[in-house]
Design a protein around this motif. Structure first.
Motif, PDB file in Angstrom:
ATOM      1  N   GLU A  97      -2.473   3.321  -4.948  1.00 45.06           N
ATOM      2  CA  GLU A  97      -3.129   2.738  -3.785  1.00 45.06           C
ATOM      3  C   GLU A  97      -2.128   2.172  -2.782  1.00 45.06           C
ATOM      4  OE1 GLU A  97      -5.834  -0.153  -5.233  1.00 45.06           O
ATOM      5  OE2 GLU A  97      -7.155   1.322  -6.136  1.00 45.06           O
ATOM      6  N   ALA A  98      -0.873   2.458  -2.961  1.00 44.68           N
ATOM      7  CA  ALA A  98       0.164   1.846  -2.136  1.00 44.68           C
ATOM      8  C   ALA A  98       0.020   2.155  -0.650  1.00 44.68           C
ATOM      9  CB  ALA A  98       1.539   2.281  -2.618  1.00 44.68           C
ATOM     10  N   TYR A  99      -0.548   3.284  -0.297  1.00 43.74           N
ATOM     11  CA  TYR A  99      -0.635   3.653   1.108  1.00 43.74           C
ATOM     12  C   TYR A  99      -2.038   3.551   1.682  1.00 43.74           C
ATOM     13  CZ  TYR A  99       4.073   5.287   0.414  1.00 43.74           C
ATOM     14  OH  TYR A  99       5.396   5.335   0.126  1.00 43.74           O
ATOM     15  N   SER A 100      -3.034   3.277   0.864  1.00 44.29           N
ATOM     16  CA  SER A 100      -4.396   3.232   1.380  1.00 44.29           C
ATOM     17  C   SER A 100      -4.992   1.830   1.407  1.00 44.29           C
ATOM     18  CB  SER A 100      -5.301   4.141   0.544  1.00 44.29           C
ATOM     19  OG  SER A 100      -5.360   3.679  -0.787  1.00 44.29           O
ATOM     20  N   ARG A 101      -4.569   0.970   0.538  1.00 42.43           N
ATOM     21  CA  ARG A 101      -5.141  -0.364   0.423  1.00 42.43           C
ATOM     22  C   ARG A 101      -4.106  -1.401   0.816  1.00 42.43           C
ATOM     23  NH1 ARG A 101      -7.600  -2.868  -5.011  1.00 42.43           N
ATOM     24  NH2 ARG A 101      -8.528  -4.655  -4.014  1.00 42.43           N
ATOM     25  N   ARG A 102      -4.490  -2.355   1.641  1.00 42.14           N
ATOM     26  CA  ARG A 102      -3.554  -3.385   2.107  1.00 42.14           C
ATOM     27  C   ARG A 102      -3.714  -4.647   1.288  1.00 42.14           C
ATOM     28  NH1 ARG A 102      -0.092  -2.124   6.476  1.00 42.14           N
ATOM     29  NH2 ARG A 102      -0.748  -0.074   7.137  1.00 42.14           N
ATOM     30  N   PHE A 103      -2.708  -4.990   0.510  1.00 39.11           N
ATOM     31  CA  PHE A 103      -2.691  -6.217  -0.263  1.00 39.11           C
ATOM     32  C   PHE A 103      -1.257  -6.609  -0.502  1.00 39.11           C
ATOM     33  CE2 PHE A 103      -2.835  -2.685  -3.175  1.00 39.11           C
ATOM     34  CZ  PHE A 103      -1.896  -2.997  -4.132  1.00 39.11           C
ATOM     35  N   GLY A 104      -1.039  -7.813  -0.964  1.00 38.08           N
ATOM     36  CA  GLY A 104       0.311  -8.250  -1.278  1.00 38.08           C
ATOM     37  C   GLY A 104       0.813  -9.328  -0.332  1.00 38.08           C
ATOM     38  N   LEU A 105       2.075  -9.615  -0.434  1.00 40.92           N
ATOM     39  CA  LEU A 105       2.686 -10.707   0.308  1.00 40.92           C
ATOM     40  C   LEU A 105       3.342 -10.255   1.611  1.00 40.92           C
ATOM     41  CD1 LEU A 105       4.389 -12.507  -2.705  1.00 40.92           C
ATOM     42  CD2 LEU A 105       2.273 -13.151  -1.548  1.00 40.92           C
ATOM     43  N   VAL A 106       3.550  -8.954   1.750  1.00 39.66           N
ATOM     44  CA  VAL A 106       4.259  -8.426   2.909  1.00 39.66           C
ATOM     45  C   VAL A 106       3.437  -7.315   3.554  1.00 39.66           C
ATOM     46  CG1 VAL A 106       6.395  -7.313   3.681  1.00 39.66           C
ATOM     47  CG2 VAL A 106       6.468  -8.946   1.811  1.00 39.66           C
ATOM     48  N   HIS A 107       3.277  -7.374   4.879  1.00 40.78           N
ATOM     49  CA  HIS A 107       2.609  -6.292   5.607  1.00 40.78           C
ATOM     50  C   HIS A 107       3.654  -5.248   5.949  1.00 40.78           C
ATOM     51  CE1 HIS A 107       1.362  -4.187   9.271  1.00 40.78           C
ATOM     52  NE2 HIS A 107       0.197  -4.167   8.650  1.00 40.78           N
TER      53      HIS A 107
ATOM     54  N   LYS B 202       3.459 -12.035   5.199  1.00 39.01           N
ATOM     55  CA  LYS B 202       2.129 -12.559   5.510  1.00 39.01           C
ATOM     56  C   LYS B 202       2.114 -14.065   5.262  1.00 39.01           C
ATOM     57  CE  LYS B 202      -0.397  -8.439   4.033  1.00 39.01           C
ATOM     58  NZ  LYS B 202      -1.435  -7.976   3.098  1.00 39.01           N
ATOM     59  N   ALA B 203       1.033 -14.717   5.668  1.00 43.36           N
ATOM     60  CA  ALA B 203       0.895 -16.161   5.456  1.00 43.36           C
ATOM     61  C   ALA B 203       0.989 -16.493   3.969  1.00 43.36           C
ATOM     62  CB  ALA B 203      -0.427 -16.660   6.034  1.00 43.36           C
ATOM     63  N   SER B 204       0.444 -15.624   3.121  1.00 42.11           N
ATOM     64  CA  SER B 204       0.500 -15.869   1.673  1.00 42.11           C
ATOM     65  C   SER B 204       1.936 -15.854   1.161  1.00 42.11           C
ATOM     66  CB  SER B 204      -0.350 -14.842   0.922  1.00 42.11           C
ATOM     67  OG  SER B 204       0.077 -13.529   1.225  1.00 42.11           O
ATOM     68  N   CYS B 205       2.790 -15.094   1.796  1.00 40.79           N
ATOM     69  CA  CYS B 205       4.204 -15.054   1.406  1.00 40.79           C
ATOM     70  C   CYS B 205       4.869 -16.400   1.686  1.00 40.79           C
ATOM     71  CB  CYS B 205       4.916 -13.944   2.161  1.00 40.79           C
ATOM     72  SG  CYS B 205       6.660 -13.822   1.774  1.00 40.79           S
TER      73      CYS B 205
ATOM     74  N   TYR C  76       3.626 -18.913  -0.834  1.00 42.05           N
ATOM     75  CA  TYR C  76       4.231 -18.713  -2.155  1.00 42.05           C
ATOM     76  C   TYR C  76       5.681 -19.189  -2.154  1.00 42.05           C
ATOM     77  CZ  TYR C  76       5.013 -16.475  -6.660  1.00 42.05           C
ATOM     78  OH  TYR C  76       5.302 -16.235  -7.978  1.00 42.05           O
ATOM     79  N   ARG C  77       6.385 -18.950  -1.065  1.00 37.99           N
ATOM     80  CA  ARG C  77       7.773 -19.410  -0.953  1.00 37.99           C
ATOM     81  C   ARG C  77       7.827 -20.932  -1.045  1.00 37.99           C
ATOM     82  NH1 ARG C  77      10.944 -17.945   4.365  1.00 37.99           N
ATOM     83  NH2 ARG C  77      10.406 -15.877   3.637  1.00 37.99           N
ATOM     84  N   SER C  78       6.892 -21.604  -0.364  1.00 39.37           N
ATOM     85  CA  SER C  78       6.836 -23.069  -0.409  1.00 39.37           C
ATOM     86  C   SER C  78       6.520 -23.573  -1.809  1.00 39.37           C
ATOM     87  CB  SER C  78       5.773 -23.588   0.554  1.00 39.37           C
ATOM     88  OG  SER C  78       6.093 -23.264   1.863  1.00 39.37           O
ATOM     89  N   LEU C  79       5.604 -22.901  -2.482  1.00 37.58           N
ATOM     90  CA  LEU C  79       5.250 -23.275  -3.854  1.00 37.58           C
ATOM     91  C   LEU C  79       6.460 -23.179  -4.778  1.00 37.58           C
ATOM     92  CD1 LEU C  79       2.999 -23.935  -5.968  1.00 37.58           C
ATOM     93  CD2 LEU C  79       2.829 -21.456  -6.299  1.00 37.58           C
ATOM     94  N   ILE C  80       7.201 -22.099  -4.662  1.00 34.24           N
ATOM     95  CA  ILE C  80       8.400 -21.921  -5.486  1.00 34.24           C
ATOM     96  C   ILE C  80       9.419 -23.023  -5.195  1.00 34.24           C
ATOM     97  CG2 ILE C  80      10.399 -20.426  -5.891  1.00 34.24           C
ATOM     98  CD1 ILE C  80       8.469 -18.047  -5.414  1.00 34.24           C
ATOM     99  N   ALA C  81       9.618 -23.332  -3.910  1.00 30.69           N
ATOM    100  CA  ALA C  81      10.579 -24.378  -3.546  1.00 30.69           C
ATOM    101  C   ALA C  81      10.144 -25.735  -4.104  1.00 30.69           C
ATOM    102  CB  ALA C  81      10.707 -24.442  -2.020  1.00 30.69           C
ATOM    103  N   GLU C  82       8.855 -26.035  -4.024  1.00 30.43           N
ATOM    104  CA  GLU C  82       8.366 -27.298  -4.563  1.00 30.43           C
ATOM    105  C   GLU C  82       8.585 -27.395  -6.058  1.00 30.43           C
ATOM    106  OE1 GLU C  82       4.294 -27.883  -3.516  1.00 30.43           O
ATOM    107  OE2 GLU C  82       4.730 -27.786  -1.362  1.00 30.43           O
TER     108      GLU C  82
END
Length: 55
Positions: free
Chosen positions: A17-27, A38-41, A44-50
């Motif tokens: 589904e890599a080319y048909s469905r949009r999901f994940g942390l990076v557009h 993306k905003a979720s990225c 997640y980066r902030s969560l890791i830093a915390e």
């Protein structure tokens, strides 16, 4: 860099589904190949830093 590592693993999990469905942390803009976090990225980066700082 965390984002690059996550983008790498995101591709591994996407499977067929890599080319048909949009999901994940990076557009990914497929025509140009440009990757935009993306905003979720950023969240997640902030969560890791915390967690690393012990907050």
């Amino acid at each position: 860099m965390v984002v690059a590592e996550l983008a790498h693993h995101e591709g591994e999990f996407a499977g067929g589904e890599a080319y048909s469905r949009r999901f994940g942390l990076v557009h990914v803009d497929f025509p140009t190949g440009r990757r935009t976090p993306k905003a979720s990225c950023h969240w997640y980066r902030s969560l890791i830093a915390e967690r690393r700082s012990g907050r």
